[in-house]
Design a protein around this motif. Structure first.
Motif, PDB file in Angstrom:
ATOM      1  N   GLN A  75       0.514  -1.190  -0.024  1.00 20.11           N
ATOM      2  CA  GLN A  75      -0.005   0.429   0.069  1.00 20.11           C
ATOM      3  C   GLN A  75       0.981   1.412  -0.044  1.00 20.11           C
ATOM      4  O   GLN A  75       1.975   1.557  -1.405  1.00 20.11           O
ATOM      5  CB  GLN A  75      -1.193   0.235   1.821  1.00 20.11           C
ATOM      6  N   ASP A  76       0.538   2.041   0.926  1.00 21.39           N
ATOM      7  CA  ASP A  76       2.038   2.988   0.983  1.00 21.39           C
ATOM      8  C   ASP A  76       3.500   3.484   2.019  1.00 21.39           C
ATOM      9  O   ASP A  76       2.746   2.437   3.053  1.00 21.39           O
ATOM     10  CB  ASP A  76       0.980   4.487   1.445  1.00 21.39           C
ATOM     11  N   TRP A  77       4.056   4.006   1.323  1.00 21.21           N
ATOM     12  CA  TRP A  77       5.185   3.708   2.434  1.00 21.21           C
ATOM     13  C   TRP A  77       5.470   4.923   3.614  1.00 21.21           C
ATOM     14  O   TRP A  77       4.761   5.931   2.599  1.00 21.21           O
ATOM     15  CB  TRP A  77       6.381   4.135   1.100  1.00 21.21           C
ATOM     16  N   LEU A  78       5.460   4.278   4.274  1.00 19.13           N
ATOM     17  CA  LEU A  78       5.548   5.396   5.323  1.00 19.13           C
ATOM     18  C   LEU A  78       6.821   6.268   5.547  1.00 19.13           C
ATOM     19  O   LEU A  78       7.155   7.368   6.743  1.00 19.13           O
ATOM     20  CB  LEU A  78       5.519   4.703   6.596  1.00 19.13           C
ATOM     21  N   VAL A  79       7.913   5.657   4.829  1.00 20.30           N
ATOM     22  CA  VAL A  79       9.311   6.773   4.940  1.00 20.30           C
ATOM     23  C   VAL A  79      10.058   6.643   3.767  1.00 20.30           C
ATOM     24  O   VAL A  79       9.022   5.861   2.447  1.00 20.30           O
ATOM     25  CB  VAL A  79      10.280   5.458   6.077  1.00 20.30           C
ATOM     26  N   ASN A  98      -1.528  -4.519   7.866  1.00 17.32           N
ATOM     27  CA  ASN A  98      -0.737  -3.744   8.357  1.00 17.32           C
ATOM     28  C   ASN A  98       0.569  -3.443   8.332  1.00 17.32           C
ATOM     29  O   ASN A  98       0.505  -3.531   6.910  1.00 17.32           O
ATOM     30  CB  ASN A  98      -0.350  -4.972   9.432  1.00 17.32           C
ATOM     31  N   ALA A  99       1.291  -2.805   9.582  1.00 20.20           N
ATOM     32  CA  ALA A  99       3.298  -1.615   8.880  1.00 20.20           C
ATOM     33  C   ALA A  99       3.852  -2.877   8.687  1.00 20.20           C
ATOM     34  O   ALA A  99       3.822  -3.666  10.318  1.00 20.20           O
ATOM     35  CB  ALA A  99       2.287  -0.779   9.509  1.00 20.20           C
ATOM     36  N   VAL A 144       5.942  -0.264   5.711  1.00 11.79           N
ATOM     37  CA  VAL A 144       5.534   0.165   4.784  1.00 11.79           C
ATOM     38  C   VAL A 144       3.891  -0.169   5.482  1.00 11.79           C
ATOM     39  O   VAL A 144       4.141  -1.320   5.937  1.00 11.79           O
ATOM     40  CB  VAL A 144       6.078  -0.079   3.276  1.00 11.79           C
ATOM     41  N   ASP A 145       2.529   0.031   4.604  1.00  8.46           N
ATOM     42  CA  ASP A 145       1.522  -0.806   4.881  1.00  8.46           C
ATOM     43  C   ASP A 145       1.142  -1.777   3.571  1.00  8.46           C
ATOM     44  O   ASP A 145       1.906  -1.672   2.509  1.00  8.46           O
ATOM     45  CB  ASP A 145       0.404   0.506   5.151  1.00  8.46           C
ATOM     46  N   VAL A 146       0.775  -2.510   4.241  1.00 13.42           N
ATOM     47  CA  VAL A 146       0.674  -4.505   3.392  1.00 13.42           C
ATOM     48  C   VAL A 146      -0.898  -4.736   4.003  1.00 13.42           C
ATOM     49  O   VAL A 146      -0.843  -4.764   4.668  1.00 13.42           O
ATOM     50  CB  VAL A 146       1.660  -5.522   3.861  1.00 13.42           C
TER      51      VAL A 146
END
Length: 373
Positions: A23-27, A49-50, A40-42
């Motif tokens: 999903q979205d990379w958080l870094v 979950n992250a 990253v959210d998966v």
């Protein structure tokens, strides 16, 4: 270490996960990552979950892009210090091969096992080392052992772990040993013997499973080393029968979705696959009347029939209680009924499923609790 390249890979959450969708990379690339940092959210077919960093280092390259569905152990990103050249990283990524599925589980025995307990066939899973005090995970009403998908492997790093599908749940037989917490607790004690657990076990129980764990401790204190309870039933009378009745009665995706959303502080965690899996379970032969019987016996008219706070007070061994402050099923104020000696952990922005919603925090506290116990 100079020149070291550390891969970040698609994790395996739970016994049945085969792939996940990025999903979205958080870094961002170029950031120095700390151990435990969310990267990253998966999204999986169970829940989102992250992925958290197992190693510290400089994030040099993000390999997996948002929207990609990748198998377990596929390369997501690369950590490496600045003394590693871009060419070396390119070569590492080009040469990376996804290990064969479950290649590290070959010696772990079968994924699931089955036991016959009082004429009821029960599915369960065993993980972790062979020796040590085992940890038994007991899910709640309408759940199954997959409710612990973010917790089992973390605990199994140091402890033998067992998780079962209660009678009439998951892939266990649609038969009840009785529609009371006492009957279910007696059944689980017999299950432990069938699973070759002859000494005491640490019990981890969620919701109805929490009440079962408390009753087991009261009925057979010598068989219970400690208790860890997540939003447990059994501490007071109030419960949201709109959830329990709604879960039993829902016949379609449209009816079930708002019921399941009551489990989480963030309703977006309820994905289509979760709803479909629940409907499939409810439509299994004999399951719906069994759930109706159990729900009516345990949670009729918004009241819990089994209140075990006094029994828990008398237990006298370590007790750990987790509760989400936004629990819409069992009010978090019932944590006040825990023994004065218990460790109580309350989570902000968390609902009834703290072991999924706050998995890292639950696992860390659980590991400390088990080490002390």
């Amino acid at each position: 270490m100079a020149g070291q390249i550390i891969p970040i890979v698609m994790p395996k959450w739970g016994l049945e996960m085969r792939e996940g969708t990025v999903q979205d990379w958080l870094v961002k690339e170029g950031k120095r990552i700390e151990v435990g940092e969310a990267l990253v959210d998966v999204d999986t077919d169970k829940i989102s979950n992250a992925v958290e960093a197992a190693d510290a280092g400089l994030l040099r390259r993000i390999v997996a892009q948002s929207g990609e569905t990748l198998p377990v152990k596929a390369l997501l990103a690369v950590l490496a210090d600045n003394d590693v050249s871009d060419a070396e990283i390119d070569a590492y990524i080009a040469a990376y091969e996804v290990p064969a599925a479950d290649s590290d589980d070959e010696d772990a025995g079968p994924q699931f096992q089955y036991a016959d307990v009082d004429g009821i066939r029960v599915r369960y899973a065993k993980r972790g080392p062979e020796h040590g005090t085992p940890v038994l995970f007991i899910h709640g009403f309408g759940g199954d052992l997959n409710n612990w998908l973010f917790n089992l492997d973390a605990v199994a790093e140091k402890h033998p772990v067992i998780a079962l599908d209660l009678p009439g749940h998951g892939q266990s037989e649609a038969k009840l040993p009785g529609a009371s917490i006492a009957a279910l607790a007696d059944f689980v004690l017999k299950f432990l013997r069938a699973a070759d657990v002859n000494g005491p076990a640490h019990l981890v129980g969620h919701s109805m499973g929490g009440a079962i764990a408390i009753q087991m401790a009261a009925a057979a204190p010598g068989q219970v080393a400690s208790l860890a309870l997540v939003s447990p039933a059994g501490l007071d009378t109030a419960i949201n029968s709109g959830y329990t009745d709604g879960f039993v009665q829902a016949q379609s995706r449209r009816e079930l979705k708002p019921v399941l959303e009551q489990l989480f502080a963030n309703p977006e965690l309820v994905n289509r696959q979760m709803i479909d899996d629940m409907l499939k379970f409810k439509r299994m032969d004999g399951v719906e009347p069994l759930l109706a019987e159990l729900g009516a016996a345990l949670f009729a008219n918004g009241r819990q029939s089994a209140v075990l706070a006094d029994e828990l007070e008398q237990f006298g061994k370590p007790v750990l209680v987790f509760w989400g402050k936004e629990d819409q099923v069992i009010p978090s104020t019932q944590a006040n009924k825990a023994p004065s000696s218990a460790q109580v952990v309350l989570f902000d922005a968390t609902g009834h499923m703290a072991m999924l919603e706050k998995a890292s925090e639950v696992n860390a506290a659980l590991q400390r609790h088990l080490a002390a116990g």
